[in-house]
Design an enzyme around this catalytic site. Sequence first.
Site, mmCIF file in Angstrom:
data_model
loop_
_atom_site.group_PDB
_atom_site.id
_atom_site.type_symbol
_atom_site.label_atom_id
_atom_site.label_comp_id
_atom_site.label_asym_id
_atom_site.label_seq_id
_atom_site.Cartn_x
_atom_site.Cartn_y
_atom_site.Cartn_z
ATOM 1 N N GLY A 141 28.959 -7.714 -87.068
ATOM 2 C CA GLY A 141 27.574 -7.457 -86.713
ATOM 3 C C GLY A 141 26.791 -6.922 -87.895
ATOM 4 O O GLY A 141 27.312 -6.828 -89.007
ATOM 5 N N ALA A 145 28.192 -0.944 -95.289
ATOM 6 C CA ALA A 145 29.060 0.222 -95.435
ATOM 7 C C ALA A 145 28.283 1.435 -95.935
ATOM 8 O O ALA A 145 28.505 2.560 -95.481
ATOM 9 C CB ALA A 145 30.198 -0.105 -96.411
ATOM 10 N N LYS A 196 25.730 -16.671 -91.982
ATOM 11 C CA LYS A 196 24.525 -15.934 -92.396
ATOM 12 C C LYS A 196 24.582 -15.591 -93.883
ATOM 13 O O LYS A 196 23.552 -15.391 -94.524
ATOM 14 C CB LYS A 196 24.322 -14.693 -91.537
ATOM 15 C CG LYS A 196 25.515 -13.749 -91.454
ATOM 16 C CD LYS A 196 25.580 -12.742 -92.573
ATOM 17 C CE LYS A 196 26.843 -11.918 -92.472
ATOM 18 N NZ LYS A 196 26.975 -10.919 -93.556
ATOM 19 N N THR A 253 21.390 -8.975 -93.571
ATOM 20 C CA THR A 253 21.955 -9.533 -94.794
ATOM 21 C C THR A 253 20.890 -10.191 -95.663
ATOM 22 O O THR A 253 21.030 -10.253 -96.878
ATOM 23 C CB THR A 253 23.061 -10.557 -94.443
ATOM 24 O OG1 THR A 253 23.938 -9.994 -93.473
ATOM 25 C CG2 THR A 253 23.885 -10.912 -95.660
ATOM 26 N N SER A 259 23.318 -6.108 -99.668
ATOM 27 C CA SER A 259 24.039 -7.363 -99.451
ATOM 28 C C SER A 259 24.397 -8.029 -100.775
ATOM 29 O O SER A 259 23.531 -8.354 -101.576
ATOM 30 C CB SER A 259 23.173 -8.325 -98.620
ATOM 31 O OG SER A 259 23.702 -9.637 -98.675
ATOM 32 N N ASN A 261 25.520 -11.009 -101.111
ATOM 33 C CA ASN A 261 25.028 -12.386 -101.079
ATOM 34 C C ASN A 261 23.542 -12.428 -101.435
ATOM 35 O O ASN A 261 23.109 -13.306 -102.185
ATOM 36 C CB ASN A 261 25.280 -12.986 -99.696
ATOM 37 C CG ASN A 261 26.762 -13.103 -99.398
ATOM 38 O OD1 ASN A 261 27.433 -14.002 -99.878
ATOM 39 N ND2 ASN A 261 27.294 -12.164 -98.622
ATOM 40 N N GLU A 286 31.108 -13.752 -100.507
ATOM 41 C CA GLU A 286 31.682 -14.641 -99.495
ATOM 42 C C GLU A 286 30.828 -15.894 -99.263
ATOM 43 O O GLU A 286 31.347 -16.967 -98.961
ATOM 44 C CB GLU A 286 31.871 -13.895 -98.168
ATOM 45 C CG GLU A 286 32.960 -12.827 -98.194
ATOM 46 C CD GLU A 286 34.370 -13.400 -98.152
ATOM 47 O OE1 GLU A 286 34.518 -14.633 -98.219
ATOM 48 O OE2 GLU A 286 35.316 -12.599 -98.064
#
Length: 338
Positions: A141, A145, A196, A253, A259, A261, A286
């Site tokens: 979800g 962190a 996502k 994100t 993030s 990404n 990722e």
Amino acid sequence: MKQKIAVLGAGSWGSILANVLVENGHDVKLYTNSEPQAQELNEKHTNEHYIHDFTYPEALVATTDMRDAVKDAAAVLFVVPTNVTRLVAKQLAEVLRDINTRPLVIHASKGLELGSHKRISEVIAEEIPADLRSGLVVLSGPSHAEEVAKKDITLITAASDDIENAKTVQNLFMNNYLRIYTNTDIVGVEMGAAFKNIIAIGAGALHGLGYGDDAKAALMTRGLAEISRLGIAFGADPLTFIGLSGVGDLIVTCTSVHSRNWRAGNQLGQGKGLQEVIDNMGMVIEGVNTCKAAYELAEQKNIEMPITEAIYHVLYDGKDIKDEIALLMEREGKAELD
């Protein structure tokens, strides 16, 4: 009720989830394959490479011995990069056979296995047979962190085919700043979590190029349409994509400097090459591998995913981002809900 929990993976998310479990009163051992990292966590109670200016409780014990971490554990939480999930699952299966125990297996990673395009729960289930585990739960979800470390309000999902196992995980993690909802749609939760990251690379690229909020909103909205389209083709519940692990995770994100990404896309938008971006990050991005998997799955299922395709061409074919954006905008008009 206090339980022993093993956490495999001491990166940012793994170590902070371990911290949550300790704060919730559980006995936690955090496994890492890095002796210097384990020493830092045990002696300084820090994990500076992943989480800056944060002190972990002394009760959190790090170890490089997987057997020691897993022995007598009621649950084992995977928080390792997708590309090593199968290896770590194999290692865990050997340990579980040796110590003859059946813990609840949980994973909180986001991505698809490169090559096979399998979801993480599928990889774990292949390597850890049902007779070695009491169940399998996905924890996912909108969560960073860094923000959970500060006890910001965070809501995520525990998904399992067995709702009682999902409720067990809900009870393990839930407290006054981390709220867990249950779900039985593992496919949708995992696919939303994985795909996502692709859209987040695009959102970061738009920022790096200097585009404004209109463009970012358009990307997220149409990106969600693509994620839903592909997930539904593999059996996901459409409603999952308007939940926490769908639109919720997409928003966080695509809009946050936390993030990886998004940061990767931002650097690409500023003109840096992919390898330079990977080298600068120092942690796994990722979305790069997931983009390749999504592109190939879309071709396999004959599903239209123009944004994913454009990002794939930038990442893997060296195409210019501005040219790909122009091609997206020049596509033939269509109905929004087609």
